[in-house]
Design a protein around this motif. Sequence first.
Motif, PDB file in Angstrom:
ATOM      1  N   LEU A   1      12.240  -6.901 -44.537  1.00 41.39           N
ATOM      2  CA  LEU A   1      13.467  -7.700 -44.369  1.00 41.39           C
ATOM      3  C   LEU A   1      14.533  -7.269 -45.373  1.00 41.39           C
ATOM      4  CD1 LEU A   1      11.987 -11.273 -43.767  1.00 41.39           C
ATOM      5  CD2 LEU A   1      12.963  -9.710 -42.072  1.00 41.39           C
ATOM      6  N   ASN A   2      14.111  -7.054 -46.596  1.00 40.68           N
ATOM      7  CA  ASN A   2      15.085  -6.623 -47.607  1.00 40.68           C
ATOM      8  C   ASN A   2      15.692  -5.276 -47.256  1.00 40.68           C
ATOM      9  OD1 ASN A   2      15.030  -8.855 -49.363  1.00 40.68           O
ATOM     10  ND2 ASN A   2      13.025  -8.208 -50.103  1.00 40.68           N
ATOM     11  N   ARG A   3      14.828  -4.398 -46.743  1.00 39.54           N
ATOM     12  CA  ARG A   3      15.321  -3.061 -46.407  1.00 39.54           C
ATOM     13  C   ARG A   3      16.307  -3.089 -45.240  1.00 39.54           C
ATOM     14  NH1 ARG A   3      12.232   0.552 -44.329  1.00 39.54           N
ATOM     15  NH2 ARG A   3      10.476  -0.884 -44.235  1.00 39.54           N
ATOM     16  N   VAL A   4      15.949  -3.831 -44.169  1.00 34.31           N
ATOM     17  CA  VAL A   4      16.853  -3.808 -43.010  1.00 34.31           C
ATOM     18  C   VAL A   4      18.169  -4.518 -43.333  1.00 34.31           C
ATOM     19  CG1 VAL A   4      15.006  -3.606 -41.307  1.00 34.31           C
ATOM     20  CG2 VAL A   4      15.910  -5.879 -41.864  1.00 34.31           C
ATOM     21  N   TYR A   5      18.084  -5.548 -44.186  1.00 34.37           N
ATOM     22  CA  TYR A   5      19.314  -6.257 -44.536  1.00 34.37           C
ATOM     23  C   TYR A   5      20.268  -5.329 -45.297  1.00 34.37           C
ATOM     24  CZ  TYR A   5      22.402  -9.988 -46.147  1.00 34.37           C
ATOM     25  OH  TYR A   5      23.500 -10.767 -46.382  1.00 34.37           O
ATOM     26  N   ARG A   6      19.689  -4.510 -46.146  1.00 35.09           N
ATOM     27  CA  ARG A   6      20.483  -3.565 -46.937  1.00 35.09           C
ATOM     28  C   ARG A   6      20.994  -2.394 -46.090  1.00 35.09           C
ATOM     29  NH1 ARG A   6      16.548  -3.398 -50.879  1.00 35.09           N
ATOM     30  NH2 ARG A   6      15.848  -1.401 -50.072  1.00 35.09           N
ATOM     31  N   ASN A   7      20.141  -1.881 -45.188  1.00 33.23           N
ATOM     32  CA  ASN A   7      20.415  -0.569 -44.597  1.00 33.23           C
ATOM     33  C   ASN A   7      20.883  -0.571 -43.141  1.00 33.23           C
ATOM     34  OD1 ASN A   7      19.571   0.403 -47.038  1.00 33.23           O
ATOM     35  ND2 ASN A   7      17.522   0.968 -46.340  1.00 33.23           N
ATOM     36  N   VAL A   8      20.725  -1.683 -42.433  1.00 39.53           N
ATOM     37  CA  VAL A   8      21.084  -1.676 -41.006  1.00 39.53           C
ATOM     38  C   VAL A   8      22.174  -2.732 -40.778  1.00 39.53           C
ATOM     39  CG1 VAL A   8      20.225  -1.872 -38.636  1.00 39.53           C
ATOM     40  CG2 VAL A   8      18.691  -1.041 -40.447  1.00 39.53           C
ATOM     41  N   ALA A   9      23.355  -2.274 -40.409  1.00 41.53           N
ATOM     42  CA  ALA A   9      24.492  -3.196 -40.256  1.00 41.53           C
ATOM     43  C   ALA A   9      24.179  -4.297 -39.241  1.00 41.53           C
ATOM     44  CB  ALA A   9      25.730  -2.406 -39.821  1.00 41.53           C
ATOM     45  N   PHE A  10      23.445  -3.932 -38.168  1.00 43.93           N
ATOM     46  CA  PHE A  10      23.127  -4.925 -37.135  1.00 43.93           C
ATOM     47  C   PHE A  10      22.366  -6.097 -37.741  1.00 43.93           C
ATOM     48  CE2 PHE A  10      19.753  -6.637 -34.477  1.00 43.93           C
ATOM     49  CZ  PHE A  10      20.494  -7.197 -33.444  1.00 43.93           C
ATOM     50  N   TYR A  11      21.333  -5.795 -38.550  1.00 43.26           N
ATOM     51  CA  TYR A  11      20.522  -6.881 -39.103  1.00 43.26           C
ATOM     52  C   TYR A  11      21.300  -7.686 -40.140  1.00 43.26           C
ATOM     53  CZ  TYR A  11      16.439  -5.253 -36.590  1.00 43.26           C
ATOM     54  OH  TYR A  11      15.565  -4.918 -35.588  1.00 43.26           O
ATOM     55  N   LYS A  12      22.130  -7.009 -40.907  1.00 38.70           N
ATOM     56  CA  LYS A  12      22.920  -7.749 -41.892  1.00 38.70           C
ATOM     57  C   LYS A  12      23.788  -8.775 -41.160  1.00 38.70           C
ATOM     58  CE  LYS A  12      25.864  -7.425 -45.936  1.00 38.70           C
ATOM     59  NZ  LYS A  12      26.452  -8.733 -45.640  1.00 38.70           N
ATOM     60  N   ALA A  13      24.465  -8.311 -40.099  1.00 39.68           N
ATOM     61  CA  ALA A  13      25.335  -9.211 -39.336  1.00 39.68           C
ATOM     62  C   ALA A  13      24.517 -10.316 -38.669  1.00 39.68           C
ATOM     63  CB  ALA A  13      26.111  -8.403 -38.292  1.00 39.68           C
ATOM     64  N   ALA A  14      23.353  -9.957 -38.116  1.00 45.14           N
ATOM     65  CA  ALA A  14      22.531 -10.959 -37.408  1.00 45.14           C
ATOM     66  C   ALA A  14      22.007 -12.009 -38.384  1.00 45.14           C
ATOM     67  CB  ALA A  14      21.375 -10.260 -36.690  1.00 45.14           C
ATOM     68  N   PHE A  15      21.518 -11.580 -39.553  1.00 50.09           N
ATOM     69  CA  PHE A  15      20.977 -12.537 -40.530  1.00 50.09           C
ATOM     70  C   PHE A  15      22.106 -13.419 -41.065  1.00 50.09           C
ATOM     71  CE2 PHE A  15      17.054  -9.809 -41.991  1.00 50.09           C
ATOM     72  CZ  PHE A  15      16.618  -9.793 -40.683  1.00 50.09           C
ATOM     73  N   ASP A  16      23.257 -12.799 -41.396  1.00 50.47           N
ATOM     74  CA  ASP A  16      24.386 -13.590 -41.893  1.00 50.47           C
ATOM     75  C   ASP A  16      24.848 -14.576 -40.830  1.00 50.47           C
ATOM     76  OD1 ASP A  16      24.239 -12.288 -44.277  1.00 50.47           O
ATOM     77  OD2 ASP A  16      25.964 -10.948 -43.922  1.00 50.47           O
TER      78      ASP A  16
END
Length: 451
Positions: free
Chosen positions: A31-46
Amino acid sequence: MDQVNLYNPKCETIPRDELRQVQFERLQSTLNRVYRNVAFYKAAFDGHRVNLERITDLSAMRELPFTTKEDLQRSYPYDMFAVPLRDIVRIHTTSGTTGKGASPHDAALGGPKPIVVGYTQNDLRNWRECAARLLTAAGVTQHDVVQIALHYSLFAEGFGFHQGAERVGASVIPASLATGVAKQIVVMRDFKTTVLISTPSHALNIAVSLDEAQVSLERLSLRLGLFSGERWSDTLRRQLEERLRIDSIDTYGPTEVLGPGVAGECHLRHGLHINEDQFIVEVVDPKTLAPVAEGHEGELVVTTIMKEGFPLIRYRTGDITRLNPEPCPCGRTFLRMAPVCGRTDDLVLVRGVGFFPAQIEGILAECSGISPYFQIILDQEGGVDTIQIRVEIADDIQSLDKVKAIETLRLEAAKRIQAVLDIEAKVILLEPGSLRRLAGGAERVVDRRPG
Ligand SMILES: [Zn+2]
């Protein structure tokens, strides 16, 4: 406990509470990695106000948003990669179970896009391990000659089994799908193939061609078949076992999740063990997305916890299955999933009644005199849905009055479909071979309804 067929005993028999701890640690780091490295996941989690610090145990996963096939298609080609391209050592694409026949060529023309999956060196190593476990569980050893009749191309299928079978030490023949059925049979006979790996329908074509070419099974060394890539009914499974005189093993592994190696049956053949040290699975109601009760049927949702190149968080596979939490006598502690019985997107709705094509297949297989090849055609007449089922008759209709025998068969098939599925279908019987010989195999469901 029988530990003969374990590739990695320590891992495959890990106590469940230890497994949950391993899963949780790997989930957190993913989770930490995808939040940092994948824009899609950052936007989805936010967007879902996910606070990763609140994910303090596995049950908190439910706060995470789902990822869909459409999300992956929209990220074409590389937006879902969680590492820079220089760390990717292999690229595959999906064949597109929904975006039919999707390829980079279609994408260039603005058509449906395939999902592009990247693998790092570690991903390839873990993939080999998963495939080797699956093959070992099936009973494949270094004494086997393994003929792989799957795509070796952009699609991952052939490669996944190939690497695993080499790791196990078997002699691997990369026959691929490009080798025609007649040549497959020659290779199988002359190279003394003991294990066939293919789609169920390709194996059926091989079995039918063996009959036609009058090659006796005594001249083959075949003992085992591993099948992937398609959903298949129990009836087709029984037919393959009888016609090829093999034991059959069901396997599961969509390319976007990994490729072959996500799950596979052990020698007891009662559900597919999921490699849970690498994947966390859930089953949800495809409409409400709420978890189903334990052991109930629903859509399989997978989170990858080891993948570096193309991690997936709560990915909705579209595959319908159920999980079996009972311990398996083989000693593996990993959960088992039932063979996939349908997809959320291949549920056919006719006049408000829903069914899966596999159900039609099962019903037709009960009618003697009918071949396993069929096609469902949906249309409309005066605004009302119509359903036509075209099915080949078997080669062996021996009757003095063949016309009458065929009409009886036709009515019987329609009656059974009505009785089981409550659908009034028009059954049309075709000459043997007419559907099978269509190039590339006939499309299972043809929907001609407007809109
Ligand atoms: Zn087992």
